[in-house]
Design an enzyme around this catalytic site. Structure first.
Site, mmCIF file in Angstrom:
data_model
loop_
_atom_site.group_PDB
_atom_site.id
_atom_site.type_symbol
_atom_site.label_atom_id
_atom_site.label_comp_id
_atom_site.label_asym_id
_atom_site.label_seq_id
_atom_site.Cartn_x
_atom_site.Cartn_y
_atom_site.Cartn_z
ATOM 1 N N PRO A 165 0.832 -1.209 0.000
ATOM 2 C CA PRO A 165 0.000 0.000 0.000
ATOM 3 C C PRO A 165 0.868 1.261 0.000
ATOM 4 C CG PRO A 165 -0.150 -1.132 2.117
ATOM 5 C CD PRO A 165 0.733 -1.965 1.249
ATOM 6 N N HIS A 207 -11.089 -17.671 2.395
ATOM 7 C CA HIS A 207 -10.473 -16.410 1.963
ATOM 8 C C HIS A 207 -11.291 -15.838 0.811
ATOM 9 C CE1 HIS A 207 -6.384 -17.576 3.862
ATOM 10 N NE2 HIS A 207 -7.084 -16.793 4.666
ATOM 11 N N GLU A 254 -10.427 -15.668 -3.182
ATOM 12 C CA GLU A 254 -10.014 -16.881 -3.895
ATOM 13 C C GLU A 254 -11.228 -17.514 -4.563
ATOM 14 O OE1 GLU A 254 -7.982 -18.939 -0.717
ATOM 15 O OE2 GLU A 254 -6.599 -17.269 -0.427
ATOM 16 N N HIS A 302 -8.272 -23.536 -1.266
ATOM 17 C CA HIS A 302 -7.803 -22.151 -1.353
ATOM 18 C C HIS A 302 -7.223 -21.931 -2.747
ATOM 19 C CE1 HIS A 302 -7.863 -20.876 2.999
ATOM 20 N NE2 HIS A 302 -8.110 -22.168 3.120
ATOM 21 N N GLU A 319 -4.209 -25.617 -2.648
ATOM 22 C CA GLU A 319 -4.100 -24.352 -3.370
ATOM 23 C C GLU A 319 -4.388 -24.645 -4.850
ATOM 24 O OE1 GLU A 319 -3.647 -21.446 -1.958
ATOM 25 O OE2 GLU A 319 -2.921 -21.983 0.038
HETATM 26 ZN ZN LIG Z 1 -6.456 -18.881 1.085
#
Ligand SMILES: [Zn+2]
Length: 414
Positions: free
Chosen positions: A65, A182, A185, A302, A378
């Site tokens: 950021p 999350h 995702e 995820h 993932e």
């Molecule tokens: Zn995740």
């Protein structure tokens, strides 16, 4: 021009520039950082100064950021770690790349009807309302195959739905799949919905096991990614007294709480004020505890990285019980995936393959429930599109994961 007209013009300009400044990710930069072995990136993540977008490969991709650009740059330079700026203004990049966003802004989220959404969509990501519509539909139309119930409510009062796919014969074995913890995702809930669809229409693969699927574990965060910030990760808890919202639900489970996580509400890995402080993780925990003795596989979906991670996540020094079986069954999964679509997934230890992180679903399931086979998966891809994975991947990704899961279920029940 009169004074009043000048003043009004100035007011309009101030409001407009405010609106532009308020766009999420404005002047955030995306950097590629070398030396993934260094713990400097992890320290900056915990301090809330950056967000790690990609864990795999030889480098890390991070979002920085504007307020921490100088500090992050200095920290990396002090440690002798090379970095490269990939994107100078993430908000502008997202606007240009976000085709789906343009569609969702013009779409009516509640427009799903019997004729337009009879099954999980293959070509688009579904809104939360569309997901709920689909789950209600299958609950009504396939009562012998599935029951859908709410296991609790999110911070903002949305339901957390659990789909129970019923076996065709009595079973004392159960599989648990969690998706969408999350928010950003999106491929995770999309695949989970397709798995539900597969399991209802193809009864043989799961005929002797109870399968429980939570397709959207963080509905508030997901809705927020559709409406406000496509890259939001946490839930939507308002952290009293802090300037940043949200708790990382995959750091909030009661397993070595706080290790490799952050007590700073502005960090993307903020663990929350205490273990299970959040209604979302409490709901998941309570539903899993009811199945405790029967659970033989827990899989948390995820993205991204194409990795199948096994515990522990909280430590690199401790070895998970049954590590060799976890790897062997993991390889059954990756081989089935490769046979299905040619996509390569790797089996890795979570802490060594990514980084030390505690309070995640997988570690808790292994530690508290003693489930033998526990993984974080993932999904696609390896970083080319990342969280903005094009919806053209939904069908193939779902197909390969379906093949992987059915082979694993077959193998552990052989
Ligand atoms: Zn995740």
């Amino acid at each position: 021009m009169s004074v009043w007209r000048v003043l009004r013009w100035l007011m309009v300009m101030i409001v407009m520039s405010d609106a532009i400044m308020c766009l999420p990710n404005t002047r955030h930069q995306v950097w590629r950082v070398g030396s993934r072995g260094s713990n400097v990136v992890q320290q900056l993540l915990v301090a809330g100064m950056l967000d790690v977008l990609n864990h795999s490969g030889s480098s890390r991709t991070v979002r920085v950021p504007p307020e921490s650009l100088t500090e992050v740059k200095d920290a990396l330079q002090d440690a002798g770690i090379p970095y490269q700026v990939l994107i100078h203004d993430l908000a502008a990049h997202l606007q240009a790349a976000d085709e789906e966003g343009r569609e969702r802004r013009s779409a009516d989220n509640s427009s799903c009807t019997v004729s337009s959404c009879p099954a999980p969509l293959n070509t688009h990501y579904m809104t939360f309302s569309q997901m709920e519509w689909y789950l209600r539909d299958v609950n009504t139309s396939s009562p012998t195959r599935i029951t859908v119930s709410s296991i609790g409510k999110s911070v903002e009062g949305r339901n957390i739905w659990l789909a129970h796919i019923l076996p065709s014969q009595p079973s004392d074995k159960a599989v648990w799949l969690e998706a969408g913890l999350h928010a950003r995702e999106w491929i995770s809930p999309a695949v989970a919905l397709h798995l539900i669809h597969h399991m209802i229409t193809n009864t043989s693969a799961t005929s002797s096991v109870d399968v429980f699927i939570v397709p959207m574990a963080n509905p508030d965060g997901y809705v927020y990614t559709w409406i406000t910030d496509r890259l939001w990760r946490k839930n939507r808890r308002v952290n009293g007294g802090a300037r940043c919202d949200g708790v990382d639900l995959n750091r909030n489970w009661d397993s070595h709480f706080g290790v490799g996580a952050s007590n700073n509400p502005c960090s993307e890995v903020y663990q929350g004020p205490s273990a299970f402080s959040e209604p979302e993780t409490k709901a998941l925990r309570d539903a899993m505890l009811k199945l405790k003795d029967n659970l033989e596989l827990v899989l948390a979906l995820h993205s991204y990285g194409q990795d199948l991670l096994y515990p522990w996540g909280w430590s690199t020094g401790e070895e998970a019980p049954g590590k060799h079986d976890l790897i062997a069954i993991g390889q059954v999964f990756t081989q089935a995936v490769k046979n299905a679509t040619g996509t390569e997934y790797a089996v890795k230890n979570a802490a060594e393959g990514y980084y030390v992180a505690s309070g995640a679903t997988d570690d808790w399931a292994m530690e508290a429930l003693h489930t033998k086979y526990v993984y974080t998966l993932e999904l696609r891809d390896q970083g080319r599109q990342g969280f903005l994975l094009e919806p053209a991947n939904i069908l193939a990704c779902s197909e390969e994961i379906w093949q992987g899961i059915t082979q694993v279920i077959k193998k552990i029940n052989a």
